[in-house]
Write a protein that holds these residues in place. Structure first.
Motif, PDB file in Angstrom:
ATOM      1  N   ASP A 144      -0.806  -1.749  37.232  1.00 60.35           N
ATOM      2  CA  ASP A 144      -0.421  -3.156  37.390  1.00 60.35           C
ATOM      3  C   ASP A 144       1.070  -3.357  37.145  1.00 60.35           C
ATOM      4  OD1 ASP A 144      -1.180  -2.349  34.758  1.00 60.35           O
ATOM      5  OD2 ASP A 144      -1.111  -4.427  34.104  1.00 60.35           O
ATOM      6  N   SER A 145       1.634  -2.610  36.185  1.00 61.23           N
ATOM      7  CA  SER A 145       3.071  -2.719  35.918  1.00 61.23           C
ATOM      8  C   SER A 145       3.890  -2.248  37.106  1.00 61.23           C
ATOM      9  CB  SER A 145       3.442  -1.901  34.668  1.00 61.23           C
ATOM     10  OG  SER A 145       2.798  -2.407  33.521  1.00 61.23           O
ATOM     11  N   HIS A 163       3.594  -4.906  40.056  1.00 59.79           N
ATOM     12  CA  HIS A 163       4.278  -6.167  39.775  1.00 59.79           C
ATOM     13  C   HIS A 163       5.776  -5.979  39.548  1.00 59.79           C
ATOM     14  CE1 HIS A 163       0.149  -7.661  39.059  1.00 59.79           C
ATOM     15  NE2 HIS A 163       0.659  -8.845  39.335  1.00 59.79           N
ATOM     16  N   ASN A 164       6.242  -4.731  39.571  1.00 68.85           N
ATOM     17  CA  ASN A 164       7.667  -4.459  39.388  1.00 68.85           C
ATOM     18  C   ASN A 164       8.454  -4.981  40.590  1.00 68.85           C
ATOM     19  OD1 ASN A 164      10.278  -2.875  39.439  1.00 68.85           O
ATOM     20  ND2 ASN A 164       9.371  -1.975  37.617  1.00 68.85           N
ATOM     21  N   PRO A 208       6.771   3.148  30.749  1.00 69.28           N
ATOM     22  CA  PRO A 208       6.383   2.477  29.503  1.00 69.28           C
ATOM     23  C   PRO A 208       7.230   2.910  28.311  1.00 69.28           C
ATOM     24  CG  PRO A 208       4.446   3.249  30.692  1.00 69.28           C
ATOM     25  CD  PRO A 208       5.638   3.820  31.402  1.00 69.28           C
ATOM     26  N   ASP A 230      -1.286   2.147  33.922  1.00 67.62           N
ATOM     27  CA  ASP A 230      -0.572   0.873  34.021  1.00 67.62           C
ATOM     28  C   ASP A 230      -0.143   0.602  35.462  1.00 67.62           C
ATOM     29  OD1 ASP A 230       1.359   2.879  34.127  1.00 67.62           O
ATOM     30  OD2 ASP A 230       2.880   1.644  33.156  1.00 67.62           O
ATOM     31  N   HIS A 239      11.952   2.268  34.045  1.00 62.12           N
ATOM     32  CA  HIS A 239      10.797   1.443  34.393  1.00 62.12           C
ATOM     33  C   HIS A 239       9.481   2.011  33.868  1.00 62.12           C
ATOM     34  CE1 HIS A 239      13.153  -1.200  37.060  1.00 62.12           C
ATOM     35  NE2 HIS A 239      13.840  -0.108  37.323  1.00 62.12           N
TER      36      HIS A 239
END
Length: 410
Positions: A222-223, A226-227, A58, A220, A56
């Motif tokens: 936000d990643s 939103h995961n 980057p 990140d 998960h």
């Protein structure tokens, strides 16, 4: 003779291939139990996919060390990932009149994280671990990482000899891993606290504005939020201040109440299972007794010990923070909320990791016997030719009071 044969083993370090390496990698991982003592192995990964721990992130990579010859065998593995994180902050130059409203700016760096170095017990002291680390660092450099860091038990002498003795890492930070069993009964939330679920977008706004200058804060974020494995972000306010939440995160941040707290919940149970192995019969008996008594007299709400002696899962609490004199108390309520979520999700533990000097530490419930008060993070500057930049050499910087632990690395 057997020792002599082992010394002559040659290995090739290559990228992990799930189709043919799964069983071999899992076998190595199972043999390398991580234990707090020689008799009890705590938190042994029971993997369905060895790459799941970094997938998960980057950018990620898993390498294996395989023996050469006709009877090839996987004898080592290592995982790594790269991301952009905060390594310091830059205070703006402002006049005295505007100091109160000025916000520091985060200084980011591209950093790599080494996770899960494993070498078969029958193939140690042959330089296999060193080869795996060096190959992983080559990948880090080729992808522009400025720093590499790793976590280990402070008493893991073999790991420390490798990383600090041979690979050039230095001891950097001492986080605390806190573990709370999930009991059969719901934890009380109380009527004096309002718990508000934030949308991922609102949670991102809150974290960026309030915590982006915390060490290791992921750019990140936000990643992460939103995961699908991120089960929610929750804000706690005193009921008397609940009117401060109007449904707008911007309004809340413009005029926050005196005290508030926040945390997010990550589903580690869906990634891997844990197990306590080789526990003394006395431990097993005492744990069974607490469960039996609780079943017999449930109205007493006895904090029974879950069955840790078979595979179990847990939730990870991350992004813990808050402000004000009641922040620790509000955070305790959020941890109870996380406990109740874990109970509903069939988990046996909730876990978090914070700085040993975290001001809100008193508000985090945990069992000391299951926790690790001094984890150790080591760091290395990968290329001395990099300019010092605004933060200087991060490896020499003093620790702050808080760190942001990325749930993808747990």
């Amino acid at each position: 003779m057997k020792v002599e044969m082992l010394k002559k083993v040659e290995v090739v370090v290559r990228e992990y291939q799930a189709e043919k390496d799964l069983s071999g990698a899992e076998a190595v991982d199972r043999m390398c139990d991580v234990g707090a003592s020689g008799t009890v192995s705590l938190f042994t990964d029971l993997l369905g996919d060895p790459v799941c721990r970094v997938r998960h992130s980057p950018a990620f990579l898993m390498l294996v060390a395989e023996t050469t010859g006709p009877n090839k065998e996987i004898v080592g593995l290592i995982r790594g990932c790269i991301k952009t994180i905060t390594c310091g902050k830059k205070n703006p130059r402002v006049s005295a009149a505007s100091t109160a409203t000025a916000a520091a700016n985060p200084i980011y760096t591209k950093a790599a994280y080494i996770l899960g170095l494993r070498v078969s017990p029958f193939h140690r002291r042959m330089g296999i671990g060193l080869k795996l680390v060096q190959r992983m660092e080559d990948w880090f450099r080729s992808n522009g990482a400025e720093y590499a860091y790793m976590a280990t038990d402070k008493d893991n002498e073999a790991s420390l000899r490798l990383f600090t003795g041979r690979c050039g890492y230095v001891k950097f930070r001492n986080p605390t891993i806190l573990v709370q069993p999930v009991f059969a009964h719901r934890q009380p939330i109380g009527r004096r606290t309002a718990v508000i679920r934030l949308s991922p977008t609102d949670a991102e706004t809150l974290y960026r504005r309030r915590f982006s200058t915390t060490e290791f804060f992921p750019r990140d974020i936000d990643s992460i939020l939103h995961n699908p494995l991120s089960l929610g972000t929750f804000l706690a306010l005193p009921v008397s201040s609940a009117s401060a939440w109007t449904g707008s995160i911007d309004s809340f941040l413009a005029n926050p109440p005196e005290s508030w707290a926040v945390l997010s919940v990550w589903d580690s149970k869906s990634l891997f299972r844990l197990e306590i192995r080789n526990a003394p019969l006395l431990w097993r008996g005492l744990a069974w007794t607490t469960r039996a008594v609780d079943r017999a007299v449930p109205w007493l709400r006895i904090p029974s010990v879950p069955n840790f002696f078979r595979p179990f899962g847990g939730y990870f609490l991350y992004g813990l923070g808050g402000e004000g004199p009641a922040a620790a108390s509000l955070l305790r309520t959020l941890c109870r909320h996380g406990h109740n979520m874990a109970r509903a999700g069939g988990c046996s533990v909730v876990v978090t990791e914070v700085s040993a000097s975290e001001p809100l530490l008193p508000g985090i419930p945990h069992w000391r016997r299951f926790s690790f008060e001094e984890d150790l993070w080591c760091i290395k500057r990968l290329d001395e030719e990099y300019s010092d930049g605004a933060v200087g050499d991060w490896t020499r910087s003093p620790p702050g009071t808080s760190i942001f632990v990325d749930p993808r690395e747990v």
